[in-house]
Every structure is written in structure tokens, then in C-alpha cells.
Write a protein that holds these residues in place. Structure first.
Motif, PDB file in Angstrom:
ATOM      1  N   SER A  65       0.833  -1.207   0.000  1.00 28.51           N
ATOM      2  CA  SER A  65       0.000   0.000   0.000  1.00 28.51           C
ATOM      3  C   SER A  65       0.863   1.251   0.000  1.00 28.51           C
ATOM      4  O   SER A  65       1.796   1.367   0.808  1.00 28.51           O
ATOM      5  CB  SER A  65      -0.907   0.016   1.233  1.00 28.51           C
ATOM      6  OG  SER A  65      -1.802  -1.061   1.199  1.00 28.51           O
ATOM      7  N   PHE A  66       0.507   2.184  -0.874  1.00 26.85           N
ATOM      8  CA  PHE A  66       1.304   3.407  -0.973  1.00 26.85           C
ATOM      9  C   PHE A  66       0.433   4.485  -1.593  1.00 26.85           C
ATOM     10  O   PHE A  66      -0.202   4.261  -2.637  1.00 26.85           O
ATOM     11  CB  PHE A  66       2.544   3.178  -1.837  1.00 26.85           C
ATOM     12  CG  PHE A  66       3.520   4.324  -1.834  1.00 26.85           C
ATOM     13  CD1 PHE A  66       4.431   4.471  -0.798  1.00 26.85           C
ATOM     14  CD2 PHE A  66       3.526   5.266  -2.852  1.00 26.85           C
ATOM     15  CE1 PHE A  66       5.332   5.528  -0.783  1.00 26.85           C
ATOM     16  CE2 PHE A  66       4.425   6.328  -2.840  1.00 26.85           C
ATOM     17  CZ  PHE A  66       5.328   6.456  -1.801  1.00 26.85           C
ATOM     18  N   ALA A  67       0.429   5.658  -0.972  1.00 28.33           N
ATOM     19  CA  ALA A  67      -0.341   6.811  -1.469  1.00 28.33           C
ATOM     20  C   ALA A  67      -1.777   6.384  -1.798  1.00 28.33           C
ATOM     21  O   ALA A  67      -2.488   5.905  -0.927  1.00 28.33           O
ATOM     22  CB  ALA A  67       0.368   7.444  -2.650  1.00 28.33           C
ATOM     23  N   TYR A 115      -4.384   1.496  -1.511  1.00 26.76           N
ATOM     24  CA  TYR A 115      -4.532   1.018  -0.138  1.00 26.76           C
ATOM     25  C   TYR A 115      -5.163  -0.357  -0.148  1.00 26.76           C
ATOM     26  O   TYR A 115      -6.301  -0.520  -0.590  1.00 26.76           O
ATOM     27  CB  TYR A 115      -5.376   1.984   0.696  1.00 26.76           C
ATOM     28  CG  TYR A 115      -5.572   1.510   2.123  1.00 26.76           C
ATOM     29  CD1 TYR A 115      -4.492   1.376   2.988  1.00 26.76           C
ATOM     30  CD2 TYR A 115      -6.840   1.181   2.606  1.00 26.76           C
ATOM     31  CE1 TYR A 115      -4.657   0.936   4.283  1.00 26.76           C
ATOM     32  CE2 TYR A 115      -7.013   0.740   3.909  1.00 26.76           C
ATOM     33  CZ  TYR A 115      -5.913   0.621   4.746  1.00 26.76           C
ATOM     34  OH  TYR A 115      -6.076   0.177   6.036  1.00 26.76           O
ATOM     35  N   ILE A 135       0.116  -4.303   3.493  1.00 28.53           N
ATOM     36  CA  ILE A 135       0.684  -3.109   4.129  1.00 28.53           C
ATOM     37  C   ILE A 135       2.212  -3.202   4.179  1.00 28.53           C
ATOM     38  O   ILE A 135       2.907  -2.243   3.859  1.00 28.53           O
ATOM     39  CB  ILE A 135       0.121  -2.928   5.562  1.00 28.53           C
ATOM     40  CG1 ILE A 135      -1.419  -2.747   5.519  1.00 28.53           C
ATOM     41  CG2 ILE A 135       0.784  -1.741   6.247  1.00 28.53           C
ATOM     42  CD1 ILE A 135      -1.892  -1.461   4.888  1.00 28.53           C
ATOM     43  N   ARG A 179       8.317  -1.742   4.151  1.00 28.06           N
ATOM     44  CA  ARG A 179       7.019  -1.079   4.045  1.00 28.06           C
ATOM     45  C   ARG A 179       6.670  -0.633   2.625  1.00 28.06           C
ATOM     46  O   ARG A 179       5.491  -0.571   2.262  1.00 28.06           O
ATOM     47  CB  ARG A 179       7.000   0.150   4.987  1.00 28.06           C
ATOM     48  CG  ARG A 179       5.727   0.983   4.953  1.00 28.06           C
ATOM     49  CD  ARG A 179       4.511   0.174   5.333  1.00 28.06           C
ATOM     50  NE  ARG A 179       3.282   0.951   5.167  1.00 28.06           N
ATOM     51  CZ  ARG A 179       2.642   1.111   4.020  1.00 28.06           C
ATOM     52  NH1 ARG A 179       3.107   0.569   2.916  1.00 28.06           N
ATOM     53  NH2 ARG A 179       1.533   1.818   3.964  1.00 28.06           N
ATOM     54  N   VAL A 180       7.679  -0.311   1.843  1.00 31.49           N
ATOM     55  CA  VAL A 180       7.426   0.177   0.479  1.00 31.49           C
ATOM     56  C   VAL A 180       8.369  -0.530  -0.489  1.00 31.49           C
ATOM     57  O   VAL A 180       9.580  -0.616  -0.236  1.00 31.49           O
ATOM     58  CB  VAL A 180       7.642   1.709   0.373  1.00 31.49           C
ATOM     59  CG1 VAL A 180       7.563   2.188  -1.083  1.00 31.49           C
ATOM     60  CG2 VAL A 180       6.625   2.455   1.230  1.00 31.49           C
ATOM     61  N   TRP A 188      11.314   1.412   1.041  1.00 38.52           N
ATOM     62  CA  TRP A 188      11.295   2.077   2.349  1.00 38.52           C
ATOM     63  C   TRP A 188      11.236   1.019   3.445  1.00 38.52           C
ATOM     64  O   TRP A 188      10.409   0.100   3.383  1.00 38.52           O
ATOM     65  CB  TRP A 188      10.060   2.969   2.510  1.00 38.52           C
ATOM     66  CG  TRP A 188       9.963   4.143   1.597  1.00 38.52           C
ATOM     67  CD1 TRP A 188      10.679   4.398   0.467  1.00 38.52           C
ATOM     68  CD2 TRP A 188       9.047   5.243   1.733  1.00 38.52           C
ATOM     69  NE1 TRP A 188      10.266   5.578  -0.101  1.00 38.52           N
ATOM     70  CE2 TRP A 188       9.270   6.107   0.648  1.00 38.52           C
ATOM     71  CE3 TRP A 188       8.067   5.564   2.661  1.00 38.52           C
ATOM     72  CZ2 TRP A 188       8.537   7.278   0.461  1.00 38.52           C
ATOM     73  CZ3 TRP A 188       7.334   6.728   2.496  1.00 38.52           C
ATOM     74  CH2 TRP A 188       7.578   7.590   1.411  1.00 38.52           C
ATOM     75  N   PHE A 204      10.971   0.598   7.768  1.00 43.64           N
ATOM     76  CA  PHE A 204      10.817   1.243   9.070  1.00 43.64           C
ATOM     77  C   PHE A 204      12.183   1.251   9.759  1.00 43.64           C
ATOM     78  O   PHE A 204      12.886   0.231   9.761  1.00 43.64           O
ATOM     79  CB  PHE A 204       9.835   0.474   9.947  1.00 43.64           C
ATOM     80  CG  PHE A 204       8.405   0.570   9.500  1.00 43.64           C
ATOM     81  CD1 PHE A 204       7.700   1.754   9.627  1.00 43.64           C
ATOM     82  CD2 PHE A 204       7.754  -0.531   8.970  1.00 43.64           C
ATOM     83  CE1 PHE A 204       6.369   1.838   9.222  1.00 43.64           C
ATOM     84  CE2 PHE A 204       6.429  -0.457   8.572  1.00 43.64           C
ATOM     85  CZ  PHE A 204       5.732   0.737   8.695  1.00 43.64           C
ATOM     86  N   SER A 215       2.833  11.942   1.797  1.00 43.21           N
ATOM     87  CA  SER A 215       1.616  11.270   1.347  1.00 43.21           C
ATOM     88  C   SER A 215       1.777   9.760   1.185  1.00 43.21           C
ATOM     89  O   SER A 215       0.783   9.041   1.132  1.00 43.21           O
ATOM     90  CB  SER A 215       1.168  11.860   0.013  1.00 43.21           C
ATOM     91  OG  SER A 215       2.173  11.664  -0.964  1.00 43.21           O
ATOM     92  N   GLY A 216       3.008   9.267   1.136  1.00 43.75           N
ATOM     93  CA  GLY A 216       3.229   7.860   0.829  1.00 43.75           C
ATOM     94  C   GLY A 216       2.501   6.905   1.766  1.00 43.75           C
ATOM     95  O   GLY A 216       1.813   5.995   1.332  1.00 43.75           O
ATOM     96  N   PHE A 255      -2.086   8.136   4.409  1.00 44.06           N
ATOM     97  CA  PHE A 255      -3.490   7.741   4.286  1.00 44.06           C
ATOM     98  C   PHE A 255      -3.699   6.305   4.761  1.00 44.06           C
ATOM     99  O   PHE A 255      -4.693   5.997   5.416  1.00 44.06           O
ATOM    100  CB  PHE A 255      -3.961   7.922   2.840  1.00 44.06           C
ATOM    101  CG  PHE A 255      -3.786   9.332   2.355  1.00 44.06           C
ATOM    102  CD1 PHE A 255      -4.508  10.367   2.915  1.00 44.06           C
ATOM    103  CD2 PHE A 255      -2.859   9.639   1.379  1.00 44.06           C
ATOM    104  CE1 PHE A 255      -4.322  11.675   2.502  1.00 44.06           C
ATOM    105  CE2 PHE A 255      -2.659  10.943   0.958  1.00 44.06           C
ATOM    106  CZ  PHE A 255      -3.393  11.969   1.517  1.00 44.06           C
TER     107      PHE A 255
END
Lengths: 238, 113
Positions: free
Chosen positions: A27-29, A32, A37, A43-44, A120, A122, B99-100, B103
Motif C-alpha cells: 500500500s502506498f499513497a 490502499y 501493508i 514497508r514500500v 522504504w 521502518f 503522502s506515501g 493515508f
């Protein structure tokens, strides 16, 4: 008993902004999916294509370890710490965003698209002093081996981050088989195929598929053809 | 002053905007996060740059969610203070600064689709 989660390439989120096409494993921007997640501290994982001459204008980040791995083309980076640099395939860039950083990133070529992975994690500490680094990857062309490109240790191969994570790139010839031993109990590995077909613990993966594996000490990888892939070992609890 | 109501996000969503308290000391980044939250038509941000002003807001108003941004030295103490006065308060630490993830963090914390 090892547990797994499989993310086929065509199940990723897709954002098409014209100048940017982004395939998002998590999920990103605007994408969702509560079931997608993160994988532990990962995370990304965005597989981005930036049109020639275009890019991300100045924008903020905080409290995140941000890794960029160019696959083709060149990206121009500038940030609020005064860094100005360009990165291209064969290099890796890392930012520890910590208490806050602003940066911009543009395709350095006016015509050809730039392709890169934006990853990305954490951090294991919040509110660290922001930092930036980039490196040319050593042994990137090495075949049939795991080439470490990231670790938690400043003295180890590759860039370092504020997390107990290890990344390896690999280019395998057809038929090559190799086991990856995890560095730390409690970590899992997310395998992301850059190109080609591989078997991971018997699970077939194709280009841009992702497979997360945890509750294991090692994984077995076999190339079904010429293949390249990225191994991201991350803590599952952090 | 921000209008406040039930902290049940589903009920709140139907009746009014979802109130979100943003706390962080990096003024520029908090301005960005505030703008992003307020872009969502059903959300309304109240932003504090210190733990003291955040606690004042929390004592005066109800928030569906407290989102802790970057730069606070004492964020774990802040969480303990909030839980002491509002044990059921939903709190989430924000990561990423834009914004990444924002939300998704809010939707996940509030159980929104």
C-alpha cells in the motif's frame, strides 16, 4: 515450518501519473490494500518508471530508511542537507530521513525513461539525524553469488541503514542453485525477481513477482533460466 | 476551535468530519501533513508543534486519532500522558513524512476501508 506470502507481479498496485508509472508491492499513497501493508520492516517496494526530464519535486520525508536502486537511466538528487548527486544503474542510494529531510529527484535524461526501485524500511530508531549516502556497487557483475548491497553495519559491504536488514542482489545462470542463510533469528526474506524465472523453496517466481518467507533459517534458490533478483532480509517484528 | 464529537470513527464519519490531532516539532513537515490530511474531505486536522499544546487540545476536545509525527524527543512519554487522561485514545506513530504512508496509516488505525 517456514511461512510464505506470494505477491504476483500483476497483483501490485499501479499508479499512472503520466510522467510516473509506479507498480507498488505494498500500500502506498492512493493504493490502499489492508492485506498488503508491509512485510516486517519492509514497508514500500515501488517499481518506478520516470519519463525523461520529469521527476519528483521537492517533498519531505521523516522517520524512514529510503533506498533507491536504479535499474536503468539516471536520477538527479538534491536535498535539504546540501547533497547534489546523480545515481545510475550499478549504484545504490540511501537516506535516513529521521527528524526530517526535503529532497527532489529527477530523471537526468530528457528522453529516456529512468527505472528504479524505491524501497522504504521502518527504522529501528525514530528521530535520528538525517543522513544521505550513495555507493557504486562492488562485484555487481559477479555471477551465481549473492552480492551484499546493504546491511546495518557501516563497515560492511554496501550502504548501511538504521535497521537490522541485509539486501543482496544476484545474477544467476540457468540451473544455478544456492542457499541463502539468514543473518538474524526473527528475520524474514522478501525475494523480488528483477528478471527471469526462479524457484524459491520450490515456489516458481517470474519477473517482478515477490515472495516473502519467514520462520526459517535459510532459503533455497534455483534459477530456471538466466535470472536476476533482489533478496531483502528484514526483521519481522521491529 | 475544531468541532468535536464521538470518537467512534464510523459514527463520526456519518455526522461530521473525523477529527485528527497531529503532533510533531518539524514545522515544515507538519504543515505538509496538515495539508494532506485536510485534503481528505471527511478528515480535519488540528496540529500542535509541542506536547504541551497537544495535551491542552486533548483535554479540551475529542479526537478520533492522534498521529505523532517527527522531531519529538519525548514521544513515548507523550503516549503515556495521553493514555493516562484518555485510555481508549487511538494513537499512531507516523512514518515517512508525506503522502506515501499517511493515508494508509490513518485508515488502518481507524479501521476504515
Amino acid at each position: 515450518m517456514a511461512q510464505t506470502v506470494l505477491h504476483r507481479s500483476n497483483t501490485r498496485g499501479v499508479a499512472d501519473h503520466g510522467w510516473l508509472k509506479s507498480y507498488q508491492s505494498f500500500s502506498f499513497a492512493g493504493y490502499y490494500n489492508p492485506d498488503r501493508i508491509n512485510f516486517g520492516a519492509l514497508r514500500v517496494l515501488n517499481d518506478d518508471i520516470v519519463t525523461g526530464g520529469m521527476g519528483f519535486g521537492e517533498h519531505p520525508h521523516d522517520n524512514m530508511e529510503i533506498i533507491s536502486i536504479p535499474l536503468s537511466g539516471e536520477l538527479h538528487h538534491a536535498d535539504s542537507m546540501g547533497n547534489k548527486a546523480s545515481i545510475k544503474a550499478g549504484e545504490i542510494q540511501v537516506m535516513s530521513a529521521g527528524t526530517g529531510i526535503y529532497h527532489s529527484e529527477y530523471n537526468g535524461d530528457n528522453k529516456e525513461p529512468a527505472k528504479f526501485l524505491q524501497i522504504w524500511l521502518f527504522p529501528n530508531q525514530r528521530n535520528v539525524q538525517p543522513r544521505y549516502d550513495q555507493q557504486t556497487l562492488k562485484n555487481e557483475d559477479k555471477v551465481n553469488e549473492f552480492v551484499q548491497i546493504l546491511s546495518p553495519n557501516p563497515d560492511d559491504d554496501g550502504v548501511w541503514i538504521y535497521q537490522d536488514a541485509w539486501f543482496n542482489l544476484a545474477n544467476f545462470d540457468e540451473g544455478n542453485v544456492k542457499s541463502y542463510e539468514l543473518h538474524k533469528p526473527g528475520n524474514g526474506v522478501y525475494v523480488f525477481v528483477l528478471e527471469g524465472d526462479i524457484l524459491v523453496n520450490g515456489q516458481a517466481l517470474a519477473t517482478r513477482d515477490g515472495l516473502g518467507i519467514w520462520d526459517t533459517e535459510s532459503i533455497d534458490i534455483k534459477a530456471l533460466g538466466s535470472a536476476s533478483f533482489l533478496l531483502m532480509e528484514v526483521p519481522m517484528k521491529f | 476551535m475544531i468541532a468535536c464529537g464521538s470518537i467512534n470513527p464510523q459514527v463520526f464519519f456519518m455526522e461530521n468530519k473525523i477529527q485528527i490531532l497531529l503532533i510533531g516539532s518539524n514545522e515544515a513537515i507538519m504543515a505538509t501533513i496538515t495539508r494532506l490530511v485536510n485534503q481528505e474531505i471527511s478528515w480535519q486536522a488540528t496540529t500542535c508543534l509541542s506536547t504541551e499544546s497537544a495535551m491542552e487540545q486533548l483535554l479540551k476536545n475529542d479526537f478520533a486519532l492522534v498521529l505523532i509525527g517527527a522531531g519529538l524527543d519525548d514521544e513515548n512519554d507523550l503516549i503515556l500522558k495521553i493514555k493516562k487522561v484518555k485510555p481508549a485514545q487511538r494513537i499512531v506513530k507516523h512514518f515517512g513524512g508525506g503522502s506515501g504512508l499517511l493515508f494508509g496509516e490513518i485508515k488502518q488505525a481507524l479501521g476504515l476501508p
